[in-house]
Design an enzyme around this catalytic site. Structure first.
Site, PDB file in Angstrom:
ATOM      1  N   HIS A  53       4.761 -62.911  51.311  1.00  0.00           N
ATOM      2  CA  HIS A  53       3.793 -63.687  52.097  1.00  0.00           C
ATOM      3  C   HIS A  53       3.208 -62.821  53.225  1.00  0.00           C
ATOM      4  O   HIS A  53       3.064 -63.260  54.366  1.00  0.00           O
ATOM      5  CB  HIS A  53       4.430 -64.963  52.649  1.00  0.00           C
ATOM      6  CG  HIS A  53       4.653 -66.010  51.606  1.00  0.00           C
ATOM      7  ND1 HIS A  53       3.746 -67.016  51.337  1.00  0.00           N
ATOM      8  CD2 HIS A  53       5.675 -66.191  50.734  1.00  0.00           C
ATOM      9  CE1 HIS A  53       4.199 -67.778  50.356  1.00  0.00           C
ATOM     10  NE2 HIS A  53       5.375 -67.286  49.968  1.00  0.00           N
ATOM     11  N   TYR A 323      15.472 -63.093  54.042  1.00  0.00           N
ATOM     12  CA  TYR A 323      14.532 -63.073  55.162  1.00  0.00           C
ATOM     13  C   TYR A 323      15.047 -62.157  56.276  1.00  0.00           C
ATOM     14  O   TYR A 323      14.281 -61.447  56.928  1.00  0.00           O
ATOM     15  CB  TYR A 323      14.352 -64.484  55.727  1.00  0.00           C
ATOM     16  CG  TYR A 323      13.466 -65.412  54.928  1.00  0.00           C
ATOM     17  CD1 TYR A 323      13.328 -65.292  53.556  1.00  0.00           C
ATOM     18  CD2 TYR A 323      12.780 -66.439  55.559  1.00  0.00           C
ATOM     19  CE1 TYR A 323      12.539 -66.163  52.831  1.00  0.00           C
ATOM     20  CE2 TYR A 323      11.974 -67.310  54.837  1.00  0.00           C
ATOM     21  CZ  TYR A 323      11.858 -67.178  53.471  1.00  0.00           C
ATOM     22  OH  TYR A 323      11.069 -68.035  52.750  1.00  0.00           O
TER      23      TYR A 323
END
Length: 334
Positions: A53, A323
């Protein structure tokens, strides 16, 4: 992310847990480092930027919860008072030059800033299901997507073999094939994908899934627009739309039943499940992400305030260490 959230993510990234739930041997075969490395090989690396992203736009606004939510959750998110929100809209993948017409998921990530410094994250995409029931499927997809040195593109045969051997990837792929991408970030619903547990004041838990539904309506690109639009238009459209006035999404809960799949984000729940509107998100402004507030936020979906808890979904738990590794790399300028 607050300091406690970073510490927890760091411990996970160091090897404590790595998203594995008890008895799930397939998950234990995959590490967060493997997934991040495979993503880097599939998309390349832009130093100092997100691994997934990567292409995104910052936004800011507020959320106001409704009393209907308090029947299920004691979260301060549903106090009825405005809660500041730092948002980020994005395209899936690690290519910063990906065209905005690509048939890939769009993302909406939200950081709710509650009183006392507590945070609540919600990290969503615009498909109602995820393309993996287990982390191994996601890793195998990234491996299949890696460019062939001879062509510079993924090998079609490897992608075909991946689809044939991973049925849990098919529902999301089918959705993306059958639905044109949205004409604007403002004209899309966004789904939490995973099951979460709302906890009320008496400690009772309710399985829920949530989505954010645009008050502007859902408007996909036409087939002609897919062919003729420039590579970059989503950010400009979002910024221009917020200059015309606030954007709003309704937060809608789906109330689960014990028989519903709670640990598999690749499967939907039956359409007859109870739906409850529990609040409204308002976005007042949008801006390019460079040096904006959202740029440095690690939108870890396991950053949760009291009243909302995770399910045992292995993909949900695997996202946090992945993440964390990506965040640490970009924070170091790698």
């Amino acid at each position: 992310m607050d300091a406690d959230g970073l510490l927890a993510a760091g411990l996970l990234a160091a090897g404590i847990g790595l998203g594995a739930t008890p008895g799930a041997a397939a998950e234990q075969e995959v590490t967060a480092q493997q997934v991040v490395s495979a993503m880097e090989k599939a998309f390349g690396v832009t130093p100092g930027e997100r691994r997934n992203h990567i292409k995104g736009t910052c936004a800011a606004g507020r959320f106001v919860g409704l009393p209907a939510a308090t029947a299920y959750s004691r979260s301060a998110l549903f106090s009825g008072q405005p809660v500041p929100v730092v948002a980020r809209f994005s395209l899936a993948g690690g290519n910063p030059r990906a065209p905005d017409t690509a048939r890939t998921p769009r993302g909406m990530a939200l950081e709710f800033r509650l009183d006392g410094g507590a945070l609540q994250h919600m990290t969503m995409i615009n498909t109602p299901v995820f393309g993996a029931a287990q982390p191994k499927t996601f890793l195998d997809q990234l491996l299949a997507m890696q460019p062939d040195p001879a062509t510079g593109k993924p090998d079609p045969e490897k992608l075909k073999a991946f689809r044939a051997s991973h049925p849990d990837s098919l529902a999301q792929a089918k959705f993306l094939e059958e639905h044109n991408p949205p004409a604007s970030f403002a004209n899309s619903s966004y789904f939490g994908l995973h099951t979460f547990r709302f906890v009320d004041r008496d400690g009772r838990t309710t399985p829920v899934r949530w989505r954010f539904v645009p008050q502007d309506g859902e408007h996909p690109l036409s087939d002609e627009e897919l062919k003729t639009l420039p590579a970059d238009f989503l950010e400009r459209r979002l910024i221009e739309r917020t200059r015309q006035g606030p954007l709003r999404w309704d937060m809608v809960l789906t109330i689960g039943r014990p028989e519903d799949p709670q640990n598999d984000p690749s499967r939907t729940w039956p359409e007859d499940r109870q739906q409850v509107k529990v609040g409204t998100l308002t976005i007042d402004s949008a801006t390019p992400q460079k040096d904006a507030t959202c740029e440095k936020i690690n939108y870890d979906p396991l950053v949760m305030a009291d009243g909302i808890a995770p399910s045992d979904d292995p993909v949900l738990h695997f996202r946090s260490p992945s993440y964390a590794i990506s965040f640490a790399k970009r924070a170091a300028g790698q």
